[in-house]
Design an enzyme around this catalytic site. Structure first.
Site, PDB file in Angstrom:
ATOM      1  N   ASN A   9      -2.844  11.965  -5.748  1.00  0.00           N
ATOM      2  CA  ASN A   9      -3.262  12.833  -4.644  1.00  0.00           C
ATOM      3  C   ASN A   9      -2.138  13.755  -4.214  1.00  0.00           C
ATOM      4  O   ASN A   9      -0.970  13.408  -4.289  1.00  0.00           O
ATOM      5  CB  ASN A   9      -3.777  11.996  -3.463  1.00  0.00           C
ATOM      6  CG  ASN A   9      -2.684  11.669  -2.465  1.00  0.00           C
ATOM      7  OD1 ASN A   9      -2.367  12.461  -1.578  1.00  0.00           O
ATOM      8  ND2 ASN A   9      -2.062  10.497  -2.622  1.00  0.00           N
ATOM      9  N   LYS A  33       8.538   4.118   6.499  1.00  0.00           N
ATOM     10  CA  LYS A  33       7.842   3.996   5.205  1.00  0.00           C
ATOM     11  C   LYS A  33       8.609   4.755   4.137  1.00  0.00           C
ATOM     12  O   LYS A  33       8.866   5.958   4.281  1.00  0.00           O
ATOM     13  CB  LYS A  33       6.414   4.528   5.309  1.00  0.00           C
ATOM     14  CG  LYS A  33       5.630   4.350   4.004  1.00  0.00           C
ATOM     15  CD  LYS A  33       4.152   4.445   4.228  1.00  0.00           C
ATOM     16  CE  LYS A  33       3.375   4.313   2.926  1.00  0.00           C
ATOM     17  NZ  LYS A  33       1.938   4.414   3.134  1.00  0.00           N
ATOM     18  N   THR A  63      -1.447   9.742   7.945  1.00  0.00           N
ATOM     19  CA  THR A  63      -0.368  10.352   8.696  1.00  0.00           C
ATOM     20  C   THR A  63      -0.870  11.526   9.521  1.00  0.00           C
ATOM     21  O   THR A  63      -1.608  12.384   9.009  1.00  0.00           O
ATOM     22  CB  THR A  63       0.736  10.844   7.715  1.00  0.00           C
ATOM     23  OG1 THR A  63       1.285   9.727   7.033  1.00  0.00           O
ATOM     24  CG2 THR A  63       1.853  11.593   8.414  1.00  0.00           C
ATOM     25  N   PHE A  88      -1.045  15.939   3.971  1.00  0.00           N
ATOM     26  CA  PHE A  88      -1.206  15.664   5.408  1.00  0.00           C
ATOM     27  C   PHE A  88      -2.267  16.567   6.044  1.00  0.00           C
ATOM     28  O   PHE A  88      -2.039  17.201   7.084  1.00  0.00           O
ATOM     29  CB  PHE A  88       0.111  15.847   6.184  1.00  0.00           C
ATOM     30  CG  PHE A  88       1.208  14.856   5.875  1.00  0.00           C
ATOM     31  CD1 PHE A  88       0.968  13.696   5.159  1.00  0.00           C
ATOM     32  CD2 PHE A  88       2.512  15.086   6.322  1.00  0.00           C
ATOM     33  CE1 PHE A  88       1.989  12.777   4.896  1.00  0.00           C
ATOM     34  CE2 PHE A  88       3.536  14.182   6.063  1.00  0.00           C
ATOM     35  CZ  PHE A  88       3.275  13.036   5.348  1.00  0.00           C
ATOM     36  N   ASN A 133       4.145  15.046  -0.973  1.00  0.00           N
ATOM     37  CA  ASN A 133       3.316  16.247  -0.881  1.00  0.00           C
ATOM     38  C   ASN A 133       3.683  17.184   0.264  1.00  0.00           C
ATOM     39  O   ASN A 133       2.974  18.152   0.524  1.00  0.00           O
ATOM     40  CB  ASN A 133       1.844  15.845  -0.766  1.00  0.00           C
ATOM     41  CG  ASN A 133       1.429  15.005  -1.967  1.00  0.00           C
ATOM     42  OD1 ASN A 133       1.781  15.326  -3.089  1.00  0.00           O
ATOM     43  ND2 ASN A 133       0.722  13.914  -1.720  1.00  0.00           N
ATOM     44  N   THR A 134       4.744  16.885   0.978  1.00  0.00           N
ATOM     45  CA  THR A 134       5.281  17.810   1.974  1.00  0.00           C
ATOM     46  C   THR A 134       6.678  18.157   1.492  1.00  0.00           C
ATOM     47  O   THR A 134       7.511  17.258   1.310  1.00  0.00           O
ATOM     48  CB  THR A 134       5.322  17.160   3.386  1.00  0.00           C
ATOM     49  OG1 THR A 134       3.983  16.880   3.783  1.00  0.00           O
ATOM     50  CG2 THR A 134       5.975  18.071   4.408  1.00  0.00           C
ATOM     51  N   ASN A 155       5.373   4.038  -0.614  1.00  0.00           N
ATOM     52  CA  ASN A 155       4.424   5.139  -0.746  1.00  0.00           C
ATOM     53  C   ASN A 155       4.073   5.332  -2.234  1.00  0.00           C
ATOM     54  O   ASN A 155       4.382   4.473  -3.059  1.00  0.00           O
ATOM     55  CB  ASN A 155       5.059   6.405  -0.151  1.00  0.00           C
ATOM     56  CG  ASN A 155       4.039   7.303   0.510  1.00  0.00           C
ATOM     57  OD1 ASN A 155       3.021   7.608  -0.096  1.00  0.00           O
ATOM     58  ND2 ASN A 155       4.300   7.712   1.734  1.00  0.00           N
ATOM     59  N   SER A 170       6.212  10.875   1.768  1.00  0.00           N
ATOM     60  CA  SER A 170       5.132  11.536   1.030  1.00  0.00           C
ATOM     61  C   SER A 170       5.744  12.558   0.083  1.00  0.00           C
ATOM     62  O   SER A 170       6.626  13.321   0.475  1.00  0.00           O
ATOM     63  CB  SER A 170       4.183  12.251   1.991  1.00  0.00           C
ATOM     64  OG  SER A 170       3.357  13.119   1.237  1.00  0.00           O
TER      65      SER A 170
HETATM   66  C1  LIG Z   1      -5.450   9.740  -1.243  1.00  0.00           C
HETATM   67  C2  LIG Z   1      -4.229   9.088  -0.636  1.00  0.00           C
HETATM   68  C3  LIG Z   1      -3.706   9.602   0.539  1.00  0.00           C
HETATM   69  C4  LIG Z   1      -2.576   9.008   1.117  1.00  0.00           C
HETATM   70  N1  LIG Z   1      -2.088   9.490   2.300  1.00  0.00           N
HETATM   71  C5  LIG Z   1      -1.058   8.870   2.914  1.00  0.00           C
HETATM   72  C6  LIG Z   1      -0.596   9.288   4.184  1.00  0.00           C
HETATM   73  O1  LIG Z   1      -1.142  10.216   4.800  1.00  0.00           O
HETATM   74  N2  LIG Z   1       0.453   8.635   4.730  1.00  0.00           N
HETATM   75  C7  LIG Z   1       1.073   7.580   4.119  1.00  0.00           C
HETATM   76  O2  LIG Z   1       2.015   7.001   4.677  1.00  0.00           O
HETATM   77  N3  LIG Z   1       0.647   7.151   2.906  1.00  0.00           N
HETATM   78  C8  LIG Z   1      -0.386   7.762   2.308  1.00  0.00           C
HETATM   79  N4  LIG Z   1      -0.836   7.310   1.089  1.00  0.00           N
HETATM   80  C9  LIG Z   1      -0.089   6.217   0.412  1.00  0.00           C
HETATM   81  C10 LIG Z   1      -0.720   4.843   0.647  1.00  0.00           C
HETATM   82  O3  LIG Z   1      -0.678   4.499   2.009  1.00  0.00           O
HETATM   83  C11 LIG Z   1       0.046   3.778  -0.174  1.00  0.00           C
HETATM   84  O4  LIG Z   1       1.374   3.706   0.299  1.00  0.00           O
HETATM   85  C12 LIG Z   1       0.076   4.077  -1.665  1.00  0.00           C
HETATM   86  O5  LIG Z   1      -1.149   4.654  -2.089  1.00  0.00           O
HETATM   87  C13 LIG Z   1       0.328   2.831  -2.517  1.00  0.00           C
HETATM   88  O6  LIG Z   1      -0.650   1.847  -2.267  1.00  0.00           O
HETATM   89  P1  LIG Z   1      -1.975   1.651  -3.171  1.00  0.00           P
HETATM   90  O7  LIG Z   1      -1.513   1.573  -4.596  1.00  0.00           O
HETATM   91  O8  LIG Z   1      -2.585   0.378  -2.669  1.00  0.00           O
HETATM   92  O9  LIG Z   1      -2.840   2.836  -2.926  1.00  0.00           O
HETATM   93  C14 LIG Z   1      -1.953   7.892   0.492  1.00  0.00           C
HETATM   94  C15 LIG Z   1      -2.497   7.390  -0.695  1.00  0.00           C
HETATM   95  C16 LIG Z   1      -3.621   7.959  -1.260  1.00  0.00           C
HETATM   96  C17 LIG Z   1      -4.175   7.386  -2.529  1.00  0.00           C
END
Ligand SMILES: Cc1cc2nc3c(=O)[nH]c(=O)nc-3n(C[C@H](O)[C@H](O)[C@H](O)COP(=O)(O)O)c2cc1C
Length: 349
Positions: A114, A224, A89, A118, A184-185, A253, A182
């Site tokens: 995590n 999302k 993002t 952002f 985290n914001t 997410n 997210s």
């Molecule tokens: C380290 C990390 C950073 C992420 N940063 C973002 C992000 O910036 N924007 C977003 O839409 N999702 C972010 N995600 C979420 C992933 O895109 C995904 O939706 C989520 O991890 C679930 O999928 P997974 O189990 O295959 O990782 C992040 C995930 C991880 C692990």
């Protein structure tokens, strides 16, 4: 040497490092390897074309957002066999994110936590990175650009941040993902509530339509969402998606729930949990969305794919395409081909 063996050798080394250090080491290496054309890494995507949202996805398996927040490694990542790549993002202005450490491995659960927050170089640098990638220049595939808001933008001005980013990324995107999920914001997920969502989606659609005229190209805009939603919340969101004629939804997410990892080291770290423990939550949301949205509404399923079977389960739950992130860390690039091949097999049989 197969990519499976290569990753089996590399993983212990990478896992001996702090996760963010491993991440920062791997991506430049991948870029160099891809630009040298190392055959082990150059995996031609499995061909299993999936038309969706007016785009042709070369196969059904995409890279989820967050691994390449600045769009700086698109060419390297595209060499791993994905059918599409989502980067971001990104926020309007650069921001450092949260203090480190902010990424944790939970290997016993095939999971990560995590709270990156952002961290990114801002949308102008992001656009320059995208423009300079060969993937973009040579129109090699489908590129999703994922947008968000700055941490210090007040919530009542959140829409301005999304519109600013939409303007900036629109000409370079195959599709745009609006990330309101997210954890985290601070308060970001509030945007999933009915009145806020209505306002945001109305303004996004208005801007999308103006940009489509201006650039003579319609770029789909998808939303999302989080996995931590009850049935009523999912139904509110589905209703808004249909009413505003959004082009699709990415579900989901990371989760703020910790029930599946209780007692494990790092389980109590603040942030979003991804990987195996989010799989069922994400599948549940996808199933509800498919029922509520009808058979034709585009759904991209993401959360906890660590095997071909997990990817197949997402499609059975109602997703049209899938994405993964955490699975790539635990299983390596071989997982991408494995999933794409399995889904192609299902598709053709
Ligand atoms: C380290 C990390 C950073 C992420 N940063 C973002 C992000 O910036 N924007 C977003 O839409 N999702 C972010 N995600 C979420 C992933 O895109 C995904 O939706 C989520 O991890 C679930 O999928 P997974 O189990 O295959 O990782 C992040 C995930 C991880 C692990």
């Amino acid at each position: 040497m197969s990519d499976k063996l290569l990753y089996a050798l590399a993983r212990p080394l990478l896992f001996s490092l702090d996760p963010e250090t491993a991440h920062n080491l791997t991506l430049p290496l991948l870029r160099s390897a891809a630009s040298l054309g190392l055959p082990q890494l150059m995996s031609r995507p499995v061909q299993d074309v999936r038309p969706l949202m007016g785009l042709n996805f070369p196969n059904a398996v995409g890279l989820a957002a967050g691994l390449d927040k600045d769009g700086a490694y698109i060419d390297g990542l595209s060499a791993l066999g994905f059918g599409f790549i989502e980067v971001g993002t990104v926020t309007p202005r650069p921001q450092p994110g949260n203090p480190r450490p902010r990424m944790f491995r939970l290997p016993a659960a095939n999971a990560l936590i995590n709270r990156m927050g952002f961290n990114n170089g801002g949308v102008d640098a992001f656009v320059r990175n995208v423009q300079s990638s060969r993937f973009y220049q040579e129109k090699r595939g489908v590129l999703g650009l994922n947008i968000g808001k700055n941490a210090d933008t007040p919530m009542e001005r959140a829409t301005d941040d999304y519109l600013h980013c939409l303007h900036s990324v629109y000409p370079y995107a195959s599709y745009v993902t609006v990330n309101i999920s997210s954890p985290n914001t601070k308060n970001l997920r509030q945007l999933q509530q009915a009145s806020e969502l209505d306002n945001l989606l109305a303004k996004l659609k208005e801007t999308q339509s103006r940009l489509a005229d201006q650039h003579a190209r319609y770029v789909p805009v998808v939303l999302k969402i989080a996995p931590d939603l009850d049935n009523e919340q999912v139904s509110t969101i589905a209703d808004a998606l249909l009413r505003h004629r959004m082009d699709g939804v990415v579900a989901t997410n990371t989760t703020i729930a910790r029930d599946a990892v209780q007692g494990l080291p790092h389980a109590e770290e603040a942030g979003g949990l991804s990987g195996a423990p989010v799989r069922e939550r994400s599948d549940r949301i996808i199933r509800s969305l498919r029922t509520l949205l009808g058979k034709d509404f585009p759904i991209i399923g993401v959360g906890g794919i660590l095997s071909a079977g997990d990817a197949q389960a997402k499609l059975s739950a109602g997703a049209n395409l899938v994405q993964l992130y955490t699975g790539l860390i635990y299983r390596g690039p071989a997982l991408v081909r494995e999933c794409a091949q399995a889904l192609a097999g299902d598709h053709l049989s």
